[in-house]
Motif scaffolding. Structure first.
Motif, PDB file in Angstrom:
ATOM      1  N   UNK A 147      31.263   2.950  88.443  1.00 43.16           N
ATOM      2  CA  UNK A 147      31.632   1.847  87.566  1.00 43.16           C
ATOM      3  C   UNK A 147      30.522   0.805  87.485  1.00 43.16           C
ATOM      4  N   UNK A 148      30.381   0.212  86.328  1.00 49.27           N
ATOM      5  CA  UNK A 148      29.428  -0.889  86.154  1.00 49.27           C
ATOM      6  C   UNK A 148      29.965  -2.133  86.841  1.00 49.27           C
ATOM      7  N   UNK A 149      29.097  -2.824  87.564  1.00 48.64           N
ATOM      8  CA  UNK A 149      29.474  -4.067  88.225  1.00 48.64           C
ATOM      9  C   UNK A 149      28.582  -5.197  87.726  1.00 48.64           C
ATOM     10  N   UNK A 150      29.092  -6.427  87.801  1.00 50.64           N
ATOM     11  CA  UNK A 150      28.278  -7.575  87.439  1.00 50.64           C
ATOM     12  C   UNK A 150      27.974  -7.655  85.959  1.00 50.64           C
ATOM     13  N   UNK A 151      26.749  -8.072  85.646  1.00 48.56           N
ATOM     14  CA  UNK A 151      26.347  -8.356  84.273  1.00 48.56           C
ATOM     15  C   UNK A 151      26.007  -7.068  83.518  1.00 48.56           C
ATOM     16  N   UNK A 152      26.792  -6.747  82.504  1.00 48.02           N
ATOM     17  CA  UNK A 152      26.597  -5.502  81.760  1.00 48.02           C
ATOM     18  C   UNK A 152      25.279  -5.487  81.005  1.00 48.02           C
ATOM     19  N   UNK A 153      24.828  -6.655  80.523  1.00 50.30           N
ATOM     20  CA  UNK A 153      23.563  -6.717  79.778  1.00 50.30           C
ATOM     21  C   UNK A 153      22.390  -6.377  80.692  1.00 50.30           C
ATOM     22  N   UNK A 154      22.417  -6.866  81.933  1.00 48.90           N
ATOM     23  CA  UNK A 154      21.348  -6.532  82.876  1.00 48.90           C
ATOM     24  C   UNK A 154      21.370  -5.042  83.197  1.00 48.90           C
ATOM     25  N   UNK A 155      22.550  -4.494  83.418  1.00 51.38           N
ATOM     26  CA  UNK A 155      22.656  -3.066  83.695  1.00 51.38           C
ATOM     27  C   UNK A 155      22.070  -2.255  82.543  1.00 51.38           C
ATOM     28  N   UNK A 156      22.353  -2.656  81.320  1.00 50.50           N
ATOM     29  CA  UNK A 156      21.819  -1.962  80.155  1.00 50.50           C
ATOM     30  C   UNK A 156      20.293  -2.047  80.122  1.00 50.50           C
ATOM     31  N   UNK A 157      19.739  -3.218  80.432  1.00 50.09           N
ATOM     32  CA  UNK A 157      18.286  -3.381  80.468  1.00 50.09           C
ATOM     33  C   UNK A 157      17.654  -2.449  81.496  1.00 50.09           C
ATOM     34  N   UNK A 158      18.265  -2.382  82.668  1.00 54.91           N
ATOM     35  CA  UNK A 158      17.732  -1.536  83.738  1.00 54.91           C
ATOM     36  C   UNK A 158      17.821  -0.065  83.350  1.00 54.91           C
ATOM     37  N   UNK A 159      18.954   0.342  82.810  1.00 48.56           N
ATOM     38  CA  UNK A 159      19.113   1.735  82.403  1.00 48.56           C
ATOM     39  C   UNK A 159      18.108   2.116  81.326  1.00 48.56           C
ATOM     40  N   UNK A 160      17.870   1.217  80.367  1.00 49.05           N
ATOM     41  CA  UNK A 160      16.902   1.502  79.309  1.00 49.05           C
ATOM     42  C   UNK A 160      15.489   1.601  79.856  1.00 49.05           C
ATOM     43  N   UNK A 161      15.177   0.790  80.864  1.00 45.60           N
ATOM     44  CA  UNK A 161      13.837   0.819  81.451  1.00 45.60           C
ATOM     45  C   UNK A 161      13.602   2.079  82.269  1.00 45.60           C
ATOM     46  N   UNK A 162      14.626   2.536  82.954  1.00 42.10           N
ATOM     47  CA  UNK A 162      14.453   3.635  83.889  1.00 42.10           C
ATOM     48  C   UNK A 162      14.722   5.002  83.281  1.00 42.10           C
ATOM     49  N   UNK A 163      15.390   5.075  82.149  1.00 39.05           N
ATOM     50  CA  UNK A 163      15.791   6.352  81.569  1.00 39.05           C
ATOM     51  C   UNK A 163      16.773   7.055  82.507  1.00 39.05           C
ATOM     52  N   UNK A 164      17.023   8.325  82.254  1.00 39.32           N
ATOM     53  CA  UNK A 164      17.990   9.059  83.064  1.00 39.32           C
ATOM     54  C   UNK A 164      17.274   9.990  84.017  1.00 39.32           C
ATOM     55  N   UNK A 165      18.045  10.500  84.966  1.00 43.04           N
ATOM     56  CA  UNK A 165      17.510  11.437  85.930  1.00 43.04           C
ATOM     57  C   UNK A 165      18.634  11.852  86.846  1.00 43.04           C
ATOM     58  N   UNK A 166      18.314  12.317  88.035  1.00 43.54           N
ATOM     59  CA  UNK A 166      19.357  12.641  89.004  1.00 43.54           C
ATOM     60  C   UNK A 166      19.792  11.343  89.684  1.00 43.54           C
ATOM     61  N   UNK A 167      20.240  10.392  88.914  1.00 41.20           N
ATOM     62  CA  UNK A 167      20.578   9.083  89.465  1.00 41.20           C
ATOM     63  C   UNK A 167      21.944   9.123  90.141  1.00 41.20           C
ATOM     64  N   UNK A 168      22.126   8.204  91.053  1.00 33.96           N
ATOM     65  CA  UNK A 168      23.432   8.042  91.671  1.00 33.96           C
ATOM     66  C   UNK A 168      23.871   6.584  91.510  1.00 33.96           C
ATOM     67  N   UNK A 169      23.466   5.719  92.423  1.00 35.57           N
ATOM     68  CA  UNK A 169      23.924   4.335  92.373  1.00 35.57           C
ATOM     69  C   UNK A 169      22.724   3.391  92.339  1.00 35.57           C
ATOM     70  N   UNK A 170      22.917   2.246  91.721  1.00 40.52           N
ATOM     71  CA  UNK A 170      21.833   1.289  91.589  1.00 40.52           C
ATOM     72  C   UNK A 170      22.402  -0.123  91.643  1.00 40.52           C
ATOM     73  N   UNK A 171      21.620  -1.035  92.225  1.00 43.19           N
ATOM     74  CA  UNK A 171      21.950  -2.456  92.209  1.00 43.19           C
ATOM     75  C   UNK A 171      20.701  -3.212  91.790  1.00 43.19           C
ATOM     76  N   UNK A 172      20.877  -4.226  90.955  1.00 45.12           N
ATOM     77  CA  UNK A 172      19.732  -4.972  90.426  1.00 45.12           C
ATOM     78  C   UNK A 172      20.012  -6.468  90.468  1.00 45.12           C
ATOM     79  N   UNK A 173      18.940  -7.227  90.508  1.00 45.72           N
ATOM     80  CA  UNK A 173      19.027  -8.684  90.407  1.00 45.72           C
ATOM     81  C   UNK A 173      17.896  -9.159  89.515  1.00 45.72           C
ATOM     82  N   UNK A 174      18.193 -10.048  88.603  1.00 47.20           N
ATOM     83  CA  UNK A 174      17.185 -10.642  87.735  1.00 47.20           C
ATOM     84  C   UNK A 174      17.131 -12.136  88.027  1.00 47.20           C
ATOM     85  N   UNK A 175      15.917 -12.618  88.265  1.00 50.89           N
ATOM     86  CA  UNK A 175      15.709 -14.012  88.649  1.00 50.89           C
ATOM     87  C   UNK A 175      15.081 -14.770  87.487  1.00 50.89           C
ATOM     88  N   UNK A 176      15.591 -15.944  87.225  1.00 51.09           N
ATOM     89  CA  UNK A 176      14.983 -16.840  86.230  1.00 51.09           C
ATOM     90  C   UNK A 176      15.017 -18.245  86.814  1.00 51.09           C
TER      91      UNK A 176
END
Length: 392
Positions: A54-83
């Motif tokens: 399931x997507x957690x937290x900010x959906x827009x950030x998750x979308x940015x990360x997914x677009x940057x990384x493309x797909x693969x044998x992914x499992x789980x990911x956590x991200x933080x964006x600082x401003x």
């Protein structure tokens, strides 16, 4: 091996019009065998797929990360964006409090301990290994801690094997996906007596950073794990960041092909890549490094050219070919990958932690884009994702 039957090996000539039934059978057996092997491989090898859960937290950030990384044998990911002072978290199958191995981002902590020890007057930039361990002699005794911190010590890239059996176990660990680092802190220091020192040119070394952390522990009469806790994580309130003593507490990550990979503790080489942390705590680390409130934060300042794409401070790299240029480090263990980078001018930063052994360096694209040059389009080099080859 001759597999011909008795009738096939006789000298009686066959009519040219008769079909080669045995040859046809061998062909069908080969085809059938290949098909069975192919099916079995498909059954045990995961298919490429996107992040799981399931997507957690900010959906827009998750979308940015997914677009940057493309797909693969992914499992789980956590991200933080600082401003600046603002932090946004997001993840898939994980959140800001999920624990990951951060791999060689550990080196930024070790470098901070080095800078902090200088500020405390415990060492200086001229301190060499012979002053830390007086029993050393020859070229290795003259290697300075500063040369290690800027990845130009001339020490080997990887920890020397303790014995033939240890070397064999380390080799096999790559295939059974277990921790390849077996030596203790004492073993690591003792190995210095038998190493050859090469040219002091830019060359990434996990062994050297293990030595740096253990040298700091020796000088301060402490352990590396205690130094991290007392001088970094406790002062900054990074309550979920620590150096593990055992593999317990973290189940496993995944190899690039999606197979389970055991946790790494790295033994005496822990200062090069053993720390476990969360996106929440890494956001504290990034912000404190950017604003200068972290102990030893000046380690991030670039000091030397490392290669065509990066300059290096103490552990930290700073790109020369992005817009804006980023100060960064990445990491990888047998089943995890990580990336942390920030723009010193705008205080924007990005952190991505994944439990799959597939590079997440392209997370840099969330806050910075590659510049085209005569060398082609560049991005942070995966050569620093060192532990992928058995420590990234």
């Amino acid at each position: 091996m001759n597999t011909a039957t008795a009738s096939e090996s006789s000298n009686t000539p066959r009519p040219h019009s008769a079909p080669d039934e045995s040859g046809t059978q061998r062909t069908w057996v080969a085809v059938l065998t290949a098909g069975i092997v192919g099916v079995l491989l498909l059954l045990i090898t995961p298919f490429p797929r996107g992040f799981q859960g399931e997507t957690t937290g900010d959906a827009a950030l998750v979308s940015q990360v997914e677009n940057a990384l493309d797909s693969g044998h992914w499992h789980h990911v956590a991200a933080a964006k600082i401003n600046g002072d603002d932090v946004t978290w997001g993840g898939v199958g994980a959140d800001e409090n999920s624990e990951f191995e951060i791999g060689s981002i550990t080196k930024t902590v070790t470098a901070a301990l080095y800078a902090d020890a200088i500020e405390r007057g415990e060492i200086d930039e001229r301190t060499n290994l012979g002053e830390v361990w007086p029993e050393l002699d020859g070229e290795v005794a003259e290697v300075t801690l500063a040369s290690i911190a800027t990845q130009r010590s001339g020490l080997p890239a990887q920890e020397p094997a303790l014995s033939f059996g240890d070397g064999l176990a380390t080799f096999l660990s790559r295939y059974i996906h277990t921790d390849p680092y077996r030596g203790t802190a004492t073993d690591l220091a003792d190995s210095l007596r038998n190493v050859d020192v090469g040219p002091q040119e830019p060359e990434y070394s996990n062994f050297a950073f293990g030595i740096l952390g253990q040298a700091l522990a020796t000088v301060t009469d402490s352990s590396y794990g205690d130094l991290v806790r007392e001088r970094i994580t406790e002062p900054l309130g990074m309550t979920d960041t620590y150096v593990p003593r055992t593999a317990e507490g973290l189940s496993h990550g995944y190899t690039a092909s999606g197979l389970r990979a055991a946790p790494w503790t790295l033994g005496g080489t822990a200062p090069s890549g053993a720390i476990r942390s969360t996106a929440h705590d890494m956001s504290i680390w990034l912000r404190a490094t950017v604003d200068g409130s972290a102990p030893g934060s000046r380690a991030a300042q670039p000091r030397e050219d490392f290669d065509e794409s990066d300059r290096i401070g103490w552990a930290w790299f700073t790109t020369k070919d992005r817009s804006p240029n980023l100060t960064w480090h990445n990491g990888g263990t047998g089943g995890y990958r990580s990336f942390l980078g920030f723009d010193p001018k705008t205080s924007q930063g990005i952190i991505v932690l994944s439990d799959s052994a597939i590079s997440v360096d392209d997370a840099a694209d969330v806050i910075s884009t590659s510049n085209a040059s005569s060398l082609g389009t560049q991005r942070p080099s995966q050569v620093h994702d060192d532990q992928a080859g058995g420590n990234s």
